[in-house]
Design a protein around this motif. Structure first.
Motif, PDB file in Angstrom:
ATOM      1  N   GLU A  12      37.984 -11.326  -1.459  1.00 46.61           N
ATOM      2  CA  GLU A  12      37.729 -11.785  -0.088  1.00 46.61           C
ATOM      3  C   GLU A  12      36.851 -10.767   0.610  1.00 46.61           C
ATOM      4  N   PHE A  13      36.017 -11.254   1.495  1.00 44.30           N
ATOM      5  CA  PHE A  13      35.252 -10.361   2.381  1.00 44.30           C
ATOM      6  C   PHE A  13      35.725 -10.609   3.797  1.00 44.30           C
ATOM      7  N   GLY A  14      35.751  -9.557   4.590  1.00 44.37           N
ATOM      8  CA  GLY A  14      36.083  -9.682   6.008  1.00 44.37           C
ATOM      9  C   GLY A  14      37.552  -9.972   6.237  1.00 44.37           C
ATOM     10  N   LYS A  19      37.033 -14.164   7.587  1.00 39.79           N
ATOM     11  CA  LYS A  19      37.387 -14.056   6.177  1.00 39.79           C
ATOM     12  C   LYS A  19      36.628 -15.073   5.329  1.00 39.79           C
ATOM     13  N   VAL A  20      36.039 -14.577   4.237  1.00 41.15           N
ATOM     14  CA  VAL A  20      35.334 -15.439   3.295  1.00 41.15           C
ATOM     15  C   VAL A  20      35.962 -15.223   1.928  1.00 41.15           C
ATOM     16  N   VAL A  21      36.377 -16.305   1.293  1.00 44.84           N
ATOM     17  CA  VAL A  21      36.888 -16.175  -0.070  1.00 44.84           C
ATOM     18  C   VAL A  21      35.705 -16.340  -1.017  1.00 44.84           C
ATOM     19  N   ALA A  41      25.941 -23.255  -7.299  1.00 40.38           N
ATOM     20  CA  ALA A  41      25.102 -23.252  -6.098  1.00 40.38           C
ATOM     21  C   ALA A  41      25.185 -21.895  -5.406  1.00 40.38           C
ATOM     22  N   SER A  42      24.266 -21.622  -4.477  1.00 38.09           N
ATOM     23  CA  SER A  42      24.304 -20.340  -3.764  1.00 38.09           C
ATOM     24  C   SER A  42      25.601 -20.197  -2.998  1.00 38.09           C
ATOM     25  N   GLY A  43      26.111 -19.001  -2.979  1.00 39.43           N
ATOM     26  CA  GLY A  43      27.301 -18.704  -2.174  1.00 39.43           C
ATOM     27  C   GLY A  43      28.605 -19.001  -2.878  1.00 39.43           C
ATOM     28  N   CYS A  44      28.569 -19.339  -4.185  1.00 35.71           N
ATOM     29  CA  CYS A  44      29.831 -19.661  -4.850  1.00 35.71           C
ATOM     30  C   CYS A  44      30.399 -18.453  -5.601  1.00 35.71           C
ATOM     31  N   GLY A  45      29.900 -17.263  -5.296  1.00 36.23           N
ATOM     32  CA  GLY A  45      30.544 -16.051  -5.810  1.00 36.23           C
ATOM     33  C   GLY A  45      29.998 -15.501  -7.115  1.00 36.23           C
ATOM     34  N   LYS A  46      28.850 -15.978  -7.561  1.00 38.49           N
ATOM     35  CA  LYS A  46      28.303 -15.509  -8.833  1.00 38.49           C
ATOM     36  C   LYS A  46      27.971 -14.017  -8.794  1.00 38.49           C
ATOM     37  N   SER A  47      27.214 -13.617  -7.746  1.00 33.61           N
ATOM     38  CA  SER A  47      26.846 -12.198  -7.644  1.00 33.61           C
ATOM     39  C   SER A  47      28.076 -11.337  -7.459  1.00 33.61           C
ATOM     40  N   THR A  48      29.023 -11.842  -6.667  1.00 32.48           N
ATOM     41  CA  THR A  48      30.244 -11.065  -6.432  1.00 32.48           C
ATOM     42  C   THR A  48      30.955 -10.799  -7.754  1.00 32.48           C
ATOM     43  N   LEU A  49      31.043 -11.823  -8.602  1.00 27.86           N
ATOM     44  CA  LEU A  49      31.699 -11.630  -9.901  1.00 27.86           C
ATOM     45  C   LEU A  49      30.973 -10.556 -10.712  1.00 27.86           C
TER      46      LEU A  49
HETATM   47  N1  LIG Z   1      29.174  -7.834   1.253  1.00 30.72           N
HETATM   48  C1  LIG Z   1      29.588  -9.016   1.716  1.00 30.72           C
HETATM   49  N2  LIG Z   1      30.173  -9.124   2.925  1.00 30.72           N
HETATM   50  C2  LIG Z   1      30.608 -10.315   3.390  1.00 30.72           C
HETATM   51  N3  LIG Z   1      30.487 -11.462   2.728  1.00 30.72           N
HETATM   52  C3  LIG Z   1      29.924 -11.428   1.511  1.00 30.72           C
HETATM   53  C4  LIG Z   1      29.434 -10.211   0.947  1.00 30.72           C
HETATM   54  N4  LIG Z   1      28.920 -10.480  -0.280  1.00 30.72           N
HETATM   55  C5  LIG Z   1      29.076 -11.805  -0.452  1.00 30.72           C
HETATM   56  N5  LIG Z   1      29.671 -12.376   0.608  1.00 30.72           N
HETATM   57  C6  LIG Z   1      30.033 -13.793   0.735  1.00 30.72           C
HETATM   58  O1  LIG Z   1      30.720 -14.172  -0.428  1.00 30.72           O
HETATM   59  C7  LIG Z   1      30.282 -15.448  -0.854  1.00 30.72           C
HETATM   60  C8  LIG Z   1      29.764 -15.368  -2.272  1.00 30.72           C
HETATM   61  O2  LIG Z   1      28.555 -14.646  -2.267  1.00 30.72           O
HETATM   62  P1  LIG Z   1      27.700 -14.347  -3.579  1.00 30.72           P
HETATM   63  O3  LIG Z   1      28.591 -13.813  -4.636  1.00 30.72           O
HETATM   64  O4  LIG Z   1      26.557 -13.506  -3.188  1.00 30.72           O
HETATM   65  O5  LIG Z   1      27.205 -15.804  -3.971  1.00 30.72           O
HETATM   66  P2  LIG Z   1      26.088 -16.239  -5.030  1.00 30.72           P
HETATM   67  O6  LIG Z   1      25.610 -15.044  -5.750  1.00 30.72           O
HETATM   68  O7  LIG Z   1      26.782 -17.230  -5.913  1.00 30.72           O
HETATM   69  O8  LIG Z   1      25.020 -16.914  -4.249  1.00 30.72           O
HETATM   70  C9  LIG Z   1      29.267 -15.933   0.146  1.00 30.72           C
HETATM   71  O9  LIG Z   1      29.907 -16.774   1.061  1.00 30.72           O
HETATM   72  C10 LIG Z   1      28.810 -14.682   0.812  1.00 30.72           C
HETATM   73  O10 LIG Z   1      28.436 -14.941   2.143  1.00 30.72           O
END
Ligand SMILES: Nc1ncnc2c1ncn2[C@@H]1O[C@H](COP(=O)(O)OP(=O)(O)O)[C@@H](O)[C@H]1O
Ligand SMILES: [Mg+2]
Lengths: 247, 313
Positions: A12-14, A19-21, A41-49
Motif C-alpha cells: 500500500e502507498f499512503g 491510501k492506494v493498494v 494496464a497502467s497503474g496495476c502494480g507492475k513496477s511496484t512488484l
Molecule cells: N511511490 C508511490 N507513492 C504513492 N503511490 C504510488 C507510488 N508508486 C506507485 N504508486 C501507486 O501504486 C499503483 C501502482 O503503480 P505502478 O506499480 O507504478 O503501476 P504500473 O507500473 O503497473 O503502471 C498506482 O496507483 C500508483 O499511483
C-alpha cells in the motif's frame, strides 16, 4: 538456478483517504532460465512488484525471496528511462555497478557494450547518444554484472516502434546466449507474446489474475498465425477479467 | 538597390545590434562624466580640484598598471593579498556552507534550526559585517576573511540545500537495485549531482565576497585593495579612488570569467554542447539498413496482398 518466490505480497502507498493498494495478495513462483512477462494496464502494480523484487521498495506485508542455487541471487535492472549517470562516460556507467574495476571487469563491460553494438562508444557521455543508444547502454549495464535474474520495466516503451523492434530482437538473442531468468514488465501484449515463455496477467488493484504459458519456438514471427492466435487469446483473458475498458 | 542604400542599411543594422549597444554604453558614460564636470564647475568653480578629469583617471590607472605607484605596494602585490584573503574565506564558506546545506536538505530539524539565521545573515548588509568584524578582530587579516565567510556562506547553504532537495531519486533507486555501496553512490551520484549547485554557490560567494572584502579592508585592513582605496581617499586623490576601484572591478571580472569558465569547462564537460551533433544510429543485425541507393523513388507496393516478407529479399 534462480528461484523467485513471492508469498502473500501486499503493498500500500499512503495512509487514510490517500491510501492506494498497489499489490494485493500476490503469490507466484518463477524458476529457471525462463522469460516471464508481467502484463497489465497502467497503474496495476507492475513496477511496484519489480521494485519490491529488486529491493528498491519494501512490501507492506508478505515475503519475497530471490535465490540462485541457494544463495541470494544477483539482479540486474533495466528501467523505462535509461537512468544513466549523465556525468560519467558510457564505460564508467557500466563500471559504476561493478564490484571491482579490474582488467577482467573492464573486459567484461566492453564485451557487453560490443554485444549491444556500442563497442566504440565507451568514451562518450550519455547526452551525446540517442535515446535508443542510451537504452542499449542500460541493457549492457544490466547484463554486465552477469546477474542471475534480470528485471526489465517497460524498457522499450519510450522508443519509436522501429528502434524498439530491433532492440527486442537484440534482447532475445542476448537472453538465449546467456540464459538468464528474465522478468519483463510491459503493457504491450504483442511484445509479451513475441518474447516470453510465460505471461503473468495483472488486473486493476494489483491482483495476479492469470498465469499463461507460451510454448511457441523462438524467434517468433508476428506474421505467424499461431502468434496471432496467442495474442488474441491474451486479449481474451483481459476481457474475461474485465480489464479492458468499455466506454 | 544601389550600393549606397546597401551600405546605409548595413550601418543601420549595425547600430541596432547588441554589440553596438554595448560599445555605446562607455561612450555615453564618458559624455555624462564630461558634461557633469562642465555643469558643476560652471556653478561652483572650486570643484575643479574634487572632480577628476577622465584623462587624470586614465593616467593614474596607467601608472598603476605599469607599477609606477605612490602607494606602499604596487597594484599586483595588493591584489594578490586581497585574492588570498578571498580564497581563504571562500574555501571556509564553501566547506562550512556545504556541511550545513547538506544537513538542512536532509533533515527537517536541522533546516528549522538554521533557517532563520541563514535568512538573517543573508539580509545583513556586508558593510555591517565589515564594521563588526573590524571591531571584533581589530586590524589584520581575520576581519576581512570573516567578512568574506559571512557574506558568502548563506548563498552556499541555500544552493546546497536546493541541490539536495533536487536529488536524482531515480539514480539512487538504480544504484540500490544494482547493490552499489553507499560510498560509491555518494561519490558518483550525490557529489556530481550537487556540482552545478556548488558552482552557482561559488559564483555568488565570489562576486559578493569581493565587495565584502573591500569594505572590510577599508575599515580593518592594513593592506589590500580596500585599504589602498582608502589610502587614496586619505591622500585626497579623487582620481586615485575612482581609478583604483575601476582597476579592481576589472581585475575581479577578468579573474572571475577566467577561473569560472575554466572550472565550468572541466566539471561540466559531460553536458552536451548545443553544437554537438547527436549520434543517431540503429541496431541493424543483418546490415539490412544499408540499402542500395537507387535513382528515383521506390516503386509502390501493396503490403496487404504481398506474401513475401521484405526480410526475405
Ligand atoms: N511511490 C508511490 N507513492 C504513492 N503511490 C504510488 C507510488 N508508486 C506507485 N504508486 C501507486 O501504486 C499503483 C501502482 O503503480 P505502478 O506499480 O507504478 O503501476 P504500473 O507500473 O503497473 O503502471 C498506482 O496507483 C500508483 O499511483
Ligand atoms: Mg510502471
Amino acid at each position: 538456478m534462480a528461484e523467485i518466490t513471492v508469498q502473500n505480497l501486499h503493498k500500500e502507498f499512503g495512509v487514510g483517504a490517500d491510501k492506494v493498494v498497489a499489490l494485493e495478495n500476490v503469490n507466484l513462483e518463477i524458476g529457471g532460465h525462463v522469460f516471464v512477462s508481467i502484463v497489465g494496464a497502467s497503474g496495476c502494480g507492475k513496477s511496484t512488484l519489480l521494485n519490491i523484487l529488486s529491493g528498491i521498495e519494501t512490501p507492506t506485508n508478505g515475503r519475497v525471496s530471490i535465490t540462485h542455487d541457494g544463495r541470494p541471487a544477483r539482479a540486474g535492472y533495466v528501467f523505462q528511462a535509461a537512468r544513466l549517470l549523465p556525468w560519467r562516460t558510457v564505460m564508467d556507467n557500466l563500471l559504476f555497478v561493478q564490484k571491482d574495476r579490474s582488467e577482467a571487469t573492464r573486459a567484461r563491460c566492453q564485451h557487453y557494450l560490443d554485444m549491444v553494438q556500442l563497442g566504440d562508444k565507451g568514451k562518450k557521455f550519455p547526452g551525446e547518444l540517442s535515446g535508443g543508444m542510451q537504452q542499449r547502454v542500460g541493457i549492457a549495464r544490466a547484463f554486465s554484472t552477469e546477474p542471475d535474474v534480470l528485471f526489465m520495466d517497460e524498457p522499450f516503451s519510450h522508443l519509436d516502434a522501429i528502434t524498439a523492434r530491433s532492440l527486442r530482437a537484440e534482447l532475445q538473442t542476448m537472453w538465449q546466449e546467456t540464459k538468464k531468468t528474465v522478468v519483463f514488465v510491459t503493457h504491450d501484449v504483442g511484445e509479451a507474446v513475441e518474447l516470453s515463455e510465460r505471461i503473468l496477467v495483472f488486473a486493476k488493484g494489483g491482483r495476479l489474475a492469470d498465469d499463461l504459458t507460451m510454448s511457441l519456438p523462438f524467434p517468433r514471427d508476428v506474421s505467424d498465425p499461431k502468434v496471432a492466435v496467442a495474442k488474441a487469446n491474451v486479449f481474451k483473458t483481459f476481457e474475461q477479467i474485465g480489464a479492458l475498458a468499455v466506454t | 538597390m544601389s550600393g549606397g542604400t546597401v551600405v546605409t542599411a548595413r550601418v543601420a543594422r549595425g547600430l541596432k545590434s547588441p554589440l553596438a549597444g554595448r560599445l555605446t554604453f562607455p561612450l555615453v558614460c564618458l559624455a555624462v562624466w564630461l558634461l557633469t564636470i562642465e555643469v558643476v564647475t560652471a556653478i561652483w568653480p572650486f570643484a575643479v580640484d574634487v572632480l577628476p578629469q577622465p584623462t587624470e583617471v586614465a593616467g593614474f590607472m596607467w601608472d598603476e598598471v605599469t607599477g609606477n605607484t605612490l602607494a606602499p605596494r604596487n597594484m599586483y602585490a595588493t591584489f594578490w593579498i586581497s585574492l588570498q584573503r578571498l580564497g581563504i574565506g571562500m574555501v571556509i564558506a564553501m566547506l562550512l556552507g556545504t556541511v550545513i546545506g547538506l544537513g538542512m536538505g536532509l533533515s527537517r530539524a536541522v533546516n528549522a534550526f538554521f533557517n532563520d539565521w541563514v535568512v538573517a545573515i543573508l539580509a545583513m548588509p556586508n558593510l555591517a559585517w565589515a564594521l563588526f568584524c573590524s571591531l571584533a578582530f581589530g586590524f589584520g587579516i581575520t576581519g576581512p576573511i570573516v567578512t568574506v565567510v559571512l557574506t558568502g556562506i548563506p548563498y552556499v547553504i541555500i544552493n546546497i540545500r536546493e541541490g539536495v532537495r533536487n536529488a536524482p531519486s531515480d539514480l539512487y533507486d538504480m544504484a540500490r537495485a544494482f547493490g552499489v555501496t553507499r560510498g560509491h553512490t555518494i561519490r558518483h551520484v550525490l557529489i556530481p549531482s550537487l556540482m552545478p549547485f556548488m558552482f552557482a554557490a561559488g559564483r555568488y560567494a565570489f562576486a559578493l565576497g569581493w565587495k565584502g572584502l573591500v569594505v572590510a579592508e577599508v575599515f580593518g585592513g592594513q593592506d589590500g585593495a580596500g585599504w589602498t582605496i582608502k589610502f587614496w581617499y586619505d591622500a585626497h586623490r579623487a582620481h586615485g579612488v575612482i581609478g583604483y576601484a575601476l582597476l579592481f572591478v576589472i581585475f575581479a571580472l577578468v579573474f572571475e570569467k577566467f577561473m569560472f569558465d575554466r572550472l565550468s569547462r572541466y566539471f561540466f564537460k559531460w553536458r552536451p554542447a548545443s553544437d554537438v551533433e547527436l549520434v543517431e544510429e540503429r541496431f541493424d543485425p543483418a546490415g539490412a539498413g544499408a540499402q542500395k541507393v537507387t535513382a528515383g523513388p521506390p516503386p509502390r507496393r501493396d503490403v496487404t496482398t504481398e506474401t513475401r516478407r521484405p526480410d526475405d529479399g
